[in-house]
Structure formats: C-alpha cells, structure tokens
Design a protein around this motif. Structure first.
Motif, PDB file in Angstrom:
ATOM      1  N   TRP A   1      -5.287  10.378 -10.792  1.00  0.00           N
ATOM      2  CA  TRP A   1      -6.510   9.660 -10.411  1.00  0.00           C
ATOM      3  C   TRP A   1      -6.553   8.269 -11.037  1.00  0.00           C
ATOM      4  O   TRP A   1      -6.881   7.290 -10.358  1.00  0.00           O
TER       5      TRP A   1
ATOM      6  N   HIS B   1       2.383   1.789  -3.476  1.00  0.00           N
ATOM      7  CA  HIS B   1       1.392   2.321  -4.410  1.00  0.00           C
ATOM      8  C   HIS B   1       1.106   3.792  -4.128  1.00  0.00           C
ATOM      9  O   HIS B   1       1.024   4.615  -5.049  1.00  0.00           O
ATOM     10  N   THR B   2       0.972   4.135  -2.848  1.00  0.00           N
ATOM     11  CA  THR B   2       0.679   5.525  -2.472  1.00  0.00           C
ATOM     12  C   THR B   2       1.796   6.464  -2.911  1.00  0.00           C
ATOM     13  O   THR B   2       1.545   7.523  -3.501  1.00  0.00           O
TER      14      THR B   2
ATOM     15  N   SER C   1      -3.999   6.526 -12.037  1.00  0.00           N
ATOM     16  CA  SER C   1      -2.939   5.734 -11.399  1.00  0.00           C
ATOM     17  C   SER C   1      -3.414   5.170 -10.066  1.00  0.00           C
ATOM     18  O   SER C   1      -3.146   4.007  -9.734  1.00  0.00           O
ATOM     19  N   TRP C   2      -4.106   5.976  -9.290  1.00  0.00           N
ATOM     20  CA  TRP C   2      -4.605   5.543  -7.983  1.00  0.00           C
ATOM     21  C   TRP C   2      -5.695   4.491  -8.119  1.00  0.00           C
ATOM     22  O   TRP C   2      -5.713   3.495  -7.401  1.00  0.00           O
ATOM     23  N   ARG C   3      -6.585   4.693  -9.073  1.00  0.00           N
ATOM     24  CA  ARG C   3      -7.777   3.844  -9.175  1.00  0.00           C
ATOM     25  C   ARG C   3      -7.548   2.567  -9.978  1.00  0.00           C
ATOM     26  O   ARG C   3      -8.106   1.514  -9.635  1.00  0.00           O
TER      27      ARG C   3
ATOM     28  N   ARG D   1       0.825  -1.208   0.000  1.00  0.00           N
ATOM     29  CA  ARG D   1       0.000   0.000   0.000  1.00  0.00           C
ATOM     30  C   ARG D   1       0.863   1.264   0.000  1.00  0.00           C
ATOM     31  O   ARG D   1       0.548   2.241  -0.674  1.00  0.00           O
TER      32      ARG D   1
ATOM     33  N   ARG E   1      -2.523  -0.972 -10.507  1.00  0.00           N
ATOM     34  CA  ARG E   1      -2.302  -1.595  -9.201  1.00  0.00           C
ATOM     35  C   ARG E   1      -0.982  -2.340  -9.080  1.00  0.00           C
ATOM     36  O   ARG E   1      -0.561  -2.670  -7.976  1.00  0.00           O
TER      37      ARG E   1
ATOM     38  N   VAL F   1       1.855   6.960  -6.702  1.00  0.00           N
ATOM     39  CA  VAL F   1       0.808   7.886  -7.158  1.00  0.00           C
ATOM     40  C   VAL F   1       1.168   9.323  -6.801  1.00  0.00           C
ATOM     41  O   VAL F   1       0.959  10.244  -7.602  1.00  0.00           O
TER      42      VAL F   1
END
Length: 208
Positions: free
Chosen positions: A136, A95-96, A138-140, A92, A143, A99
């Motif tokens: 957005w 990924h954060t 990239s975040w959504r 997590r 993965r 982004v």
C-alpha cells in the motif's frame, strides 16, 4: 511574427507540465530528506546493530520521511496552485508492476512467517504489520525508482528491526549509494523549481 503567440503557448504548456511533475515524480527537498534518512538508517543498522533504539529510530525516521515529503510537496512545490502530473502509460505500467512485485513478495513472506510460527511473539505481529503495509505504501507514496528502492528498504528495515534484528552494512551499502543519488537529484530539482517559478511568473506578466 505570426508564430510568436503559438511559440509562447507551447512554452507555457511545457513549463506547466514541468510544474505539474512536482506533484508526483519530482520532490526536490523531499528527495533530499529521503536520501538523508536512507543514509542514516543504513549506517544505524550496520554500525549500531539490533536494539530498541535502532528499531525506534528506524521506524520513526521512515514514517517521518513519508509524511514529511508530502508536506514539502504541498507547501513548497505547489506554490502556484494545485496541478496533477499525467503519467505516460509506460510510467504507470512500470509503477503498477513494481507494486505487484512487492505485493507478491510481501504475501510470500507473510505466509512463510506464519507457517514457521513467527506470530507467537508480540514482535512477530509487528513484523507482519510492516511487511503487509509495504504494497500500500509503495502504491501510494513511492512514485520514482529512487523512492522505490530506498522506501522499500526502509520498510523492510522497519519490519526487521521491530522483530529484534538489523541489516548489516556490507550487504546494503548500495542502498546508501542510491540514497546519495536521491540527495543529489533533490538538490537539482529544487534549484530547477526556483527557475521554473520565475519563468512561469514572467510568462504570466507577459500575458497580462
């Protein structure tokens, strides 16, 4: 003999966790689709060059993949019911931060582009739209590391081609290699999913 129910429970948990991974970090045929789209757009930009149809195909194929891979995920890889993969804190965090990095780059590009008078032409607004959309999406939707590399490149290609430019082949050949890795990984994941479903169904029959 007393350990058999415990081992069976642990095996079911392991299989269930692997099944849940197809809700986020694995996508089989969705990765194959992304790899193929990535290869096409790398070659399209590098060999055909800028132009109306390069822009249309780049944008269309990119968003076709983003939508298509989610349809594949829900129609193909959640056949035994909905499941949600729980990311580890490390995954997590990775990924954060990825982004956030994309968001900072997007903000910087937008600011410089506006200061240089880019939005004075209609194509400039299209360019800004795709650049602003990157964090957005990239975040959504992006993965995994392969999805992230190929997906960000495709969104950048959407921005550049919509403004009348294109990416050269020599500078971006490595994206093609990542896209090939996505195809290979997707095929492996798809085959694994078939075996996984068979194992889960066998466990269900034993429990019944």
């Amino acid at each position: 003999m007393k350990d058999t129910p415990l081992r069976r429970t642990e095996e079911v948990q392991r299989l269930t966790q692997e099944y849940a991974s197809y809700s986020q970090s694995r996508n089989g045929l969705g990765n194959v689709l992304g790899g193929v789209v990535g290869l096409i757009i790398v070659l399209l930009n590098g060999l055909v060059g800028p132009g109306f149809w390069t822009a249309v195909l780049t944008i269309g194929l990119t968003f076709g993949w983003l939508v298509g891979k989610e349809i594949i995920r829900h129609r193909v890889y959640l056949s035994l019911g909905m499941a949600r993969e729980l990311w580890s804190p490390r995954e997590r965090k990775y990924h954060t931060w990825s982004v956030l990095f994309v968001a900072l780059i997007s903000i910087g590009v937008c600011v410089v582009f506006i200061l240089l008078g880019g939005p004075t032409k209609p194509q400039g607004w299209l360019y800004l739209f795709f650049v602003a959309l990157m964090p957005w999406i990239s975040w959504r939707y992006l993965r995994t590391s392969n999805e992230f590399v190929v997906g960000v490149f495709l969104l950048c290609a959407c921005a550049v081609t919509s403004a009348g430019g294109s990416y050269g082949l020599l500078g971006w050949w490595w994206v093609g290699l990542v896209a090939l890795l996505m195809v290979y990984a997707g095929i492996v994941e798809h085959r694994r999913y078939g075996r996984l479903v068979a194992q889960l169904q066998a466990q269900r029959m034993v429990d019944e």
